[in-house]
Design a protein around this motif. Sequence first.
Motif, PDB file in Angstrom:
ATOM      1  N   TRP A  46      -8.328   3.360  -8.133  1.00 14.96           N
ATOM      2  CA  TRP A  46      -8.971   2.915  -6.895  1.00 14.96           C
ATOM      3  C   TRP A  46      -8.476   1.503  -6.623  1.00 14.96           C
ATOM      4  CZ3 TRP A  46     -11.988   6.573  -4.496  1.00 14.96           C
ATOM      5  CH2 TRP A  46     -12.365   7.674  -5.275  1.00 14.96           C
ATOM      6  N   VAL A  47      -8.039   1.248  -5.412  1.00 15.00           N
ATOM      7  CA  VAL A  47      -7.346  -0.001  -5.096  1.00 15.00           C
ATOM      8  C   VAL A  47      -7.924  -0.642  -3.832  1.00 15.00           C
ATOM      9  CG1 VAL A  47      -5.104  -1.054  -4.569  1.00 15.00           C
ATOM     10  CG2 VAL A  47      -5.219   0.929  -6.100  1.00 15.00           C
ATOM     11  N   ARG A  48      -8.165  -1.948  -3.891  1.00 17.46           N
ATOM     12  CA  ARG A  48      -8.496  -2.752  -2.712  1.00 17.46           C
ATOM     13  C   ARG A  48      -7.411  -3.798  -2.523  1.00 17.46           C
ATOM     14  NH1 ARG A  48     -14.100  -5.617  -3.171  1.00 17.46           N
ATOM     15  NH2 ARG A  48     -13.454  -6.421  -1.133  1.00 17.46           N
ATOM     16  N   GLY A  49      -6.986  -3.985  -1.284  1.00 16.01           N
ATOM     17  CA  GLY A  49      -5.944  -4.960  -0.981  1.00 16.01           C
ATOM     18  C   GLY A  49      -4.783  -4.293  -0.282  1.00 16.01           C
ATOM     19  N   GLN A  50      -3.984  -5.077   0.396  1.00 15.04           N
ATOM     20  CA  GLN A  50      -2.923  -4.533   1.247  1.00 15.04           C
ATOM     21  C   GLN A  50      -1.578  -4.390   0.554  1.00 15.04           C
ATOM     22  OE1 GLN A  50      -3.512  -3.331   4.374  1.00 15.04           O
ATOM     23  NE2 GLN A  50      -5.611  -3.712   3.698  1.00 15.04           N
ATOM     24  N   ALA A  51      -1.372  -5.056  -0.558  1.00 13.65           N
ATOM     25  CA  ALA A  51      -0.050  -5.046  -1.200  1.00 13.65           C
ATOM     26  C   ALA A  51       0.236  -3.709  -1.868  1.00 13.65           C
ATOM     27  CB  ALA A  51       0.036  -6.167  -2.227  1.00 13.65           C
ATOM     28  N   ASP A  52       1.504  -3.459  -2.145  1.00 10.35           N
ATOM     29  CA  ASP A  52       1.946  -2.250  -2.821  1.00 10.35           C
ATOM     30  C   ASP A  52       1.871  -2.486  -4.332  1.00 10.35           C
ATOM     31  OD1 ASP A  52       3.857  -0.425  -4.191  1.00 10.35           O
ATOM     32  OD2 ASP A  52       4.292   0.258  -2.156  1.00 10.35           O
ATOM     33  N   LEU A  53       0.982  -1.772  -5.004  1.00  8.34           N
ATOM     34  CA  LEU A  53       0.747  -1.994  -6.431  1.00  8.34           C
ATOM     35  C   LEU A  53       1.999  -1.744  -7.258  1.00  8.34           C
ATOM     36  CD1 LEU A  53      -1.093  -2.564  -8.843  1.00  8.34           C
ATOM     37  CD2 LEU A  53      -1.800  -0.163  -8.787  1.00  8.34           C
TER      38      LEU A  53
END
Length: 401
Positions: free
Chosen positions: A124-131
Amino acid sequence: MPGAGSGAGPGPGVESGAGDEERVARAALTRVIEPGDECGGRWLREFGAGELLARLASPEYEEPALPGATARRLAGYRMRVAAADPDRDLAAVAAVGGRFICPGEQEWPTQLDDLGDGRPIGLWVRGQADLRKWALRSVAVVGARACTPYGAHMAASLGSGLAERGWVVVSGAAFGVDGSAHRGALAAGGATVAVLACGVDVVYPRGHAELIGRIAEQGLVIGELPPGDHPTPSRFILRNRVIAALTRGTVVVEAEYRSGSLVTARSAQKLGRFTMGVPGPATSGLSAGVHELLRGESVLVTDASEVAELVGDIGDLAPDRRGPVLPRDLLDPASARVLEAIPARGAVAGDQVARGAGTTADEALGRLYELHSLGFVERRGDRWQLTHSAIRSSNARRGGT
C-alpha cells in the motif's frame, strides 16, 4: 528526481503484470495473512491469489488442501477472510491519494523478490513518486528510538548528505534516528520513504503526524498492511525485512544489543546488501549494538560520502581523509628534512643541522636561508632556531597544543 507513478483510484499505477482480479485478491489477502508469513507466501506461489483466497474462504477446503495448515489455523484465516473487504480498502487508500501495487506490476521493486516466500503480498503506497525507480538508488538509515543528541545529529547529517547526493533515504518513521534521518532528507529538499508497520493512513507514532504528512507529500509512505490496520511488536520486526530488501544498504546509527535496527542490518546481510555502522562512545549502551556489527562484516562509516562510496557506482568516491594542509606540508623533501633537524626549543649551529638532516653543511645552509625567507627559521649569530609560527605549525601537525 524520478518521476511520479501513474493512475488514480483502486488499482492505479499498473501498466502490466497483475490484473484487477489478482490485485483485488491480493488486497484481500493483506487482511488475512500476516507480513512475512512464509507458509502463506508458499501457498500464494503455488495456487495464485484468487485460488488461495477461495481455499481460505470455503469450509470445503481442509487439510491437506493447504499443506501445513492445521484446522485451528484455517479457522483463524477464515475469520479474517469473512471480515475482509478489499473494495473498501482500495477505496480508502485512494481517498488519501494512495494505491496498491503487486508483484509483476511496473512499479513493483523487484529486489523485494529476494525475500522469497516471505516477500510482501503487495504494498500500500501513499505519494506520487514511482517506488520502483526510487528504490533503485536508496539507502536505509535506522537506529535507536531513544537516541542521544549525537545519534540524532548523525542521522540527520546522513539523511541530508545522502539526499544532496541524489540518494533516497529509507527509514521507519519512528522516534529518534528514523525521524532524524527523514527530516535531514526533507530539509535538503531530497527524497525519502517511510516504511510503516501499520496502514499507510494511520499516523504512528502520533507525535510524527506532521512528519509523516510531509513524507507523503514530498516522498512516499508505504506498508504491507491495509488501511486502518494497527501496528504490533511483531509487525515492527517484520517490517524491517522490507526496509533491508528495498535498499542497496543499511546504515545503523546507535543501537542497543536487542535493538530492532540490528534485525534490519542482519536481514540486509542475509540478502547480500551492504551493512554499515556509525561508531559511538565505547561507554554508551546505545553504541554497543553498532559496535557488535562492526566487529563482524559491517563497514564503519562516518558521513554520507563514505556511505555513497560503498553502495554507489563507479565515481561515487569519498574525499581523501586528511587534516588541514599546513605551510610546512608544501615544502620539498630536502627542505623538510632540514626543518625537522632544528629542535623545537633553542638554537643550533649549521653543522648540527646538516648532521641531523643527513646532508652537507653547504646544502644545509642554502636550505636554511630558504626556510628563513619563508618565515620558518631565524638566525641568532651563527646559530639557527625555529620561529614562533613554525613551532605552532609543528605542534598542530603533531596534534599538540
